[in-house]
Design an enzyme around this catalytic site. Structure first.
Site, short mmCIF file in Angstrom:
data_model
loop_
_atom_site.label_atom_id
_atom_site.label_comp_id
_atom_site.label_asym_id
_atom_site.label_seq_id
_atom_site.Cartn_x
_atom_site.Cartn_y
_atom_site.Cartn_z
N ARG A 124 0.80 -1.23 0.00
CA ARG A 124 0.00 0.00 0.00
C ARG A 124 0.83 1.27 0.00
O ARG A 124 0.59 2.18 -0.80
CB ARG A 124 -0.92 0.06 1.24
N THR A 125 1.77 1.37 0.92
CA THR A 125 2.45 2.66 1.10
C THR A 125 3.25 3.02 -0.15
O THR A 125 3.13 4.12 -0.70
CB THR A 125 3.36 2.62 2.34
N LYS B 243 25.76 -3.12 -0.25
CA LYS B 243 27.23 -3.03 -0.26
C LYS B 243 27.72 -2.23 0.94
O LYS B 243 28.91 -1.92 1.05
CB LYS B 243 27.69 -2.34 -1.54
N ARG C 101 11.02 4.11 3.64
CA ARG C 101 10.66 3.13 4.69
C ARG C 101 11.93 2.39 5.09
O ARG C 101 12.72 2.00 4.21
CB ARG C 101 9.61 2.14 4.20
N HIS D 174 4.46 5.73 11.66
CA HIS D 174 4.05 5.54 10.26
C HIS D 174 3.11 6.70 9.94
O HIS D 174 1.89 6.53 9.84
CB HIS D 174 3.34 4.19 10.12
N1 CP Z 1 -0.49 -0.08 5.72
C1 CP Z 1 0.74 -0.32 5.23
O1 CP Z 1 1.74 0.31 5.63
O2 CP Z 1 0.78 -1.29 4.28
P1 CP Z 1 2.08 -1.73 3.49
O3 CP Z 1 3.02 -2.35 4.49
O4 CP Z 1 1.61 -2.69 2.44
O5 CP Z 1 2.71 -0.49 2.92
#
Ligand code: CP
Length: 304
Positions: free
Chosen positions: A51-52, A80, A101, A129
């Site tokens: 999703r993100t 590396k 991320r 998040h």
């Molecule tokens: N909700 C969420 O962060 O989903 P993903 O881990 O698929 O990005």
């Protein structure tokens, strides 16, 4: 130049403007279709995501911009030994904005401190998040009609669930919200979150049985048990199916209770619940695109 590391980086008025913009983008997508012509988003994902990452990519593409990036640390020079600081110095020459991320708490913050472009924390370890929180808040505001005066149950892995930590932080700025934390003993909400609520005189309770509190909830925020953050497989297997929301439990809920979930789902919501009109989690994922479009425009200071 602004970054987004924590949902509290925007004040309540700024969030309102962001959500107004996201709602307008949903209503008038054509108006924004060229807002980011010539701009580039870098998605640097050192941890898996559906999703993100894809909603960021969809957001930038729908704004007319382009996307570069990597979806696996092993396909980048991190394999590396390159540091996040060096990586972002390079990305700053290749893109106009970066969503990152990382499994290590604070890594996007380190990147932001070295970056020449806005950096968005797309999830750092078990910490925060913020763009999921923006998605959650937009969903609540749009579907429930307001961001104050409700009882929300947060259920599942409250220890490792960064979406829960971010959401509670963000909601703590709105009036008259009662939090009910529903988890097994081993996965309780961290003390730093409840300490913050105590300091702000915000009411909360902690329970183990979902059924006991179901009738009180205006919203239920389900979460999966975070397998990747467990130190041993045995504990994960013992706890992973502790909660399963099914149609029988839904019979205890208010007729208009919203069910939210940041997704991915594993077993914690039975698929039969998906057809319940109170299930809002797929709509929630859709709102993630509009709010990320609004966020990109805001951080790049583009007015349409
Ligand atoms: N909700 C969420 O962060 O989903 P993903 O881990 O698929 O990005």
């Amino acid at each position: 130049m602004r970054h987004l590391m924590n949902p509290l980086d925007f004040n309540v008025e700024e969030l309102d403007r962001l959500f107004d913009l996201a709602n307008d983008i949903e209503r008038n997508p054509a108006k924004y279709a060229h807002a980011c012509d010539g701009r580039i988003l870098a998605t640097c994902f050192y941890e898996p995501s559906t999703r993100t990452r894809l909603s960021f990519e969809s957001a930038m593409t729908r704004l007319g911009g382009r996307v570069i990036g990597f979806s696996d640390a092993n396909s980048s020079s991190a394999a590396k030994g390159e540091s996040v600081s060096d990586t972002i110095r390079i990305i700053s020459s290749y893109a106009d904005i970066c969503a990152m991320r990382h499994p290590k708490e604070g890594a996007p913050m380190v990147a932001a401190s070295r970056s020449l472009i806005p950096v968005i924390n797309a999830g750092d370890g078990g910490h925060q998040h913020p763009t999921q929180t923006l998605t959650d808040l937009l969903t609540i505001r749009t579907m429930f009609g307001r961001l104050d005066s409700f009882t929300i149950g947060l259920c599942g892995d409250l220890k490792f669930g960064r979406t829960v930590h971010s959401l509670v932080n963000a909601l703590s700025r709105y009036k008259n919200i009662h939090f009910i934390f529903i988890s097994p003993e081993e996965l309780r909400i961290p003390d730093y979150v409840t300490d913050m609520l105590k300091e702000k005189h915000i009411t909360y309770e902690e329970v183990i049985r979902l059924e006991d509190v179901m009738p009180m909830l205006d919203m239920l925020y389900m979460t999966r048990v975070q397998k990747e953050r467990f130190f041993n497989e045995e504990d994960y297997v013992r706890l992973k199916d502790f909660y399963i929301l099914d149609p029988l439990k839904m019979m205890l809920a208010k007729k208009d209770m919203l069910i939210l979930h940041p997704l991915p789902r594993v077993n914690e919501i039975a698929v039969e619940v998906d057809d319940d009109p109170r299930a809002a989690y797929f709509k929630q994922a859709r709102y993630g695109v509009f709010v990320r479009m609004a966020l990109i425009l805001t951080l790049l200071e583009i007015e349409v």
